[in-house]
Structures are given as structure tokens and as C-alpha cells.
Write an enzyme that holds these catalytic residues in place. Structure first.
Site, PDB file in Angstrom:
ATOM      1  CG  HIS A 172      -5.872   2.059   5.063  1.00 35.92           C
ATOM      2  ND1 HIS A 172      -5.426   3.022   5.940  1.00 35.92           N
ATOM      3  CD2 HIS A 172      -4.870   1.155   4.952  1.00 35.92           C
ATOM      4  CE1 HIS A 172      -4.196   2.704   6.338  1.00 35.92           C
ATOM      5  NE2 HIS A 172      -3.830   1.567   5.745  1.00 35.92           N
TER       6      HIS A 172
ATOM      7  CG  ASN B 221      -1.696   1.240   1.432  1.00 36.44           C
ATOM      8  OD1 ASN B 221      -1.784   2.060   0.510  1.00 36.44           O
ATOM      9  ND2 ASN B 221      -2.287   1.420   2.605  1.00 36.44           N
TER      10      ASN B 221
ATOM     11  CB  SER C   9       5.075  -1.580  11.889  1.00 43.02           C
ATOM     12  OG  SER C   9       4.664  -0.235  12.088  1.00 43.02           O
TER      13      SER C   9
ATOM     14  CE  LYS D 234      -0.112   3.346   4.692  1.00 46.14           C
ATOM     15  NZ  LYS D 234      -0.099   3.479   6.125  1.00 46.14           N
TER      16      LYS D 234
ATOM     17  CD  GLU E 140      -3.547  -2.382   7.247  1.00 54.98           C
ATOM     18  OE1 GLU E 140      -2.499  -2.707   6.713  1.00 54.98           O
ATOM     19  OE2 GLU E 140      -4.082  -1.272   7.091  1.00 54.98           O
TER      20      GLU E 140
ATOM     21  CD  GLU F  56      -2.907   5.687   6.635  1.00 53.20           C
ATOM     22  OE1 GLU F  56      -2.886   5.719   5.388  1.00 53.20           O
ATOM     23  OE2 GLU F  56      -1.985   5.185   7.303  1.00 53.20           O
TER      24      GLU F  56
ATOM     25  N   GLY G 188       2.296   2.437  10.624  1.00 53.58           N
ATOM     26  CA  GLY G 188       3.238   3.531  10.426  1.00 53.58           C
ATOM     27  C   GLY G 188       3.945   3.968  11.700  1.00 53.58           C
TER      28      GLY G 188
END
Ligand code: PGA
Length: 257
Positions: free
Chosen positions: A98, A13, A216, A15, A170, A100, A176
């Protein structure tokens, strides 16, 4: 992973990273490292790089995904991209829900559900992301949160459509941040997700469901995570931007321990 039943999938991904030129360099470097692997490989690139990525990866072992789409096929939604548009380009996968998107763009499970339905009706395969926040983990409600996300996101989705859905667990606190869930923590939730699919659908679907871990995952921890029974690969952010790291992760999924 249990690769007698399921083939692992490693998905990058990217991003909001990489210009078209950067994408081209990264993909050209990645192609020779992805040949004849024992896992499927997907890269989810920014909208602007999709066309180039699709052209560059024709006849290779890399599949291309987008990172989001709208739930309508067309209409007055300034700035949005529809699943029909992605399908027309030859995009194969799309990440939906996701954290985010949920956090910064107010995506709810109801929206996620609409997006999955719409993506599937356009013949796109979806990577559905679920996961708890640090606060929820500390309150010991991870399973409750993940169950609700799955129940709502998959609401009224027919069992036969599950062939086109991958689930990525996730944990938000691991994305991250450099804080990876331990392999046991990650496997416990992936196992719980599988048991939820059994509850919502059937054992056959639960056994077949690809459940990735994301948060991560990197070249150092990937093989331990992926060797867990219920983890069938990874959704990788930061480490997918570095060819050498991503290639190590692909190899970790391709050669089971
Ligand atoms: P990360 O991101 O690997 O950089 O933690 C994973 C993701 O957000 O999909």
C-alpha cells in the site's frame, strides 16, 4: 468491469481505525447487507481485530484480510507479524505494498516482491497496490512508474501464482484526498496494468486478473468507476468505515450497469 470473465471484488481497507468493539459493531451491521451479492467482499481490518472479525464472519459472505505482513515467517523482527501467523489465524487476504507502507515505512518494490512470495507460500491471497504520485502524473510518467512497480513486485513469481493475486491501482494523489481519478483516467491505467500482465505473462492471465481501483471511491462515484471495462471493483478506505456507504459500493459492483 467485464463480469463474464471476472467477478468483481470490493475490499475495504480500514487502515488504523476501529477498536475490537467498533469492528464488531461494524461487521454485525454489514453482514445482512452483504448476502448473496454478485461480487466478492473482503474487509482488511487492523491486526488486533482479525480474530474477532474471522469469528464473526464465519459462514457469511465476508472474507477477512490483513493490511500488511513481514516477508519472513518468524525471527527477530520486533513488532512485526508474519504471513504464517496470519494464515494460522484463518486470514485469507493480505494487502501488500500500500502506498502508505511505501511512503511511511520505506517499503520498496523489492520488499513488496519478497512479501508477495512469502504470503503466497503461506496460502494467503494478496492485494498488490501500485500507483503514481501527483508529481509523476504531472510529469506524464504514470505508465512508466506503474510498469516498474509491477515488473519488480512480480519478479520471479510464477504464472500459476497469479490466481492468488489481485492488483489495486491506487493513484497516491487520490487516496484519502477526496480527489478521485475520473473513470477514464482510472480505466486507462487499469487497462495498462492488464496489458502489462499480458506482456509479463500471457493473455489468459491478463484476462483473468482482477484489477481494482482505489482512491476516494465512495457511494457516489463507485458505480461509474466500476462500470468501466477494466475496473473489477475497488479497494476502499474512508468509505468502508461507514456501513451505508460501503453497502452502496457493494451494490454498485453487484448490479452491473
Ligand atoms: P481512500 O483509501 O478510499 O480513503 O482514498 C483507499 C486506500 O488507501 O486503499
Amino acid at each position: 468491469m467485464n463480469n463474464t470473465i471476472r467477478k468483481p471484488i470490493i475490499a475495504g481497507n480500514w487502515k488504523m481505525n476501529n477498536t475490537i468493539k467498533d469492528s464488531e459493531t461494524l461487521i454485525n451491521n454489514l453482514i445482512p447487507l452483504t448476502k448473496n451479492k454478485n461480487c466478492d467482499i473482503i474487509i482488511c481490518v487492523p491486526f488486533t481485530s482479525l480474530e474477532r472479525a474471522i469469528n464473526l464472519t464465519k459462514d457469511t459472505d465476508i472474507k477477512i484480510g490483513a493490511q500488511n505482513c513481514h516477508f519472513e515467517n518468524s525471527g527477530a523482527f520486533t513488532g512485526e507479524i508474519s504471513p504464517t501467523m496470519l494464515a494460522e489465524m484463518g486470514v485469507e487476504y493480505v494487502i501488500i505494498g500500500h502506498s502508505e507502507r511505501r511512503q511511511y515505512f520505506a517499503e520498496t518494490d523489492t520488499i513488496v516482491n519478497k512479501k508477495i512470495k512469502s504470503a503466497i507460500s503461506n496460502n494467503l491471497k494478496t492485494i498488490l497496490c501500485v500507483g503514481e504520485s501527483l508529481e509523476e502524473r504531472e510529469k506524464n510518467i504514470t505508465e512508466k512508474v506503474v510498469f516498474k512497480q509491477l515488473e519488480l513486485s512480480l519478479s520471479n513469481i510464477e504464472e500459476k501464482c497469479l490466481n492468488n493475486i489481485i492488483i489495486a491501482y491506487e493513484p497516491i494523489w487520490a487516496i484519502g484526498t477526496g480527489k478521485t481519478a475520473t473513470s477514464t483516467q482510472a480505466n486507462d491505467v487499469c487497462k495498462f496494468i492488464r496489458s502489462t500482465i499480458l506482456k509479463l505473462y500471457s493473455k489468459e492471465s491478463a484476462d483473468k486478473m482482477i484489477i481494482q481501483y482505489g482512491g476516494s471511491m465512495n457511494s457516489t462515484n463507485a458505480s461509474e468507476l466500476i462500470s468501466e471495462k477494466d475496473i473489477d471493483g475497488g479497494l476502499i478506505g474512508g468509505a468502508s468505515l461507514k456501513v451505508s456507504d460501503f453497502s452502496i459500493i457493494i451494490n454498485a459492483a453487484s448490479t452491473p450497469m
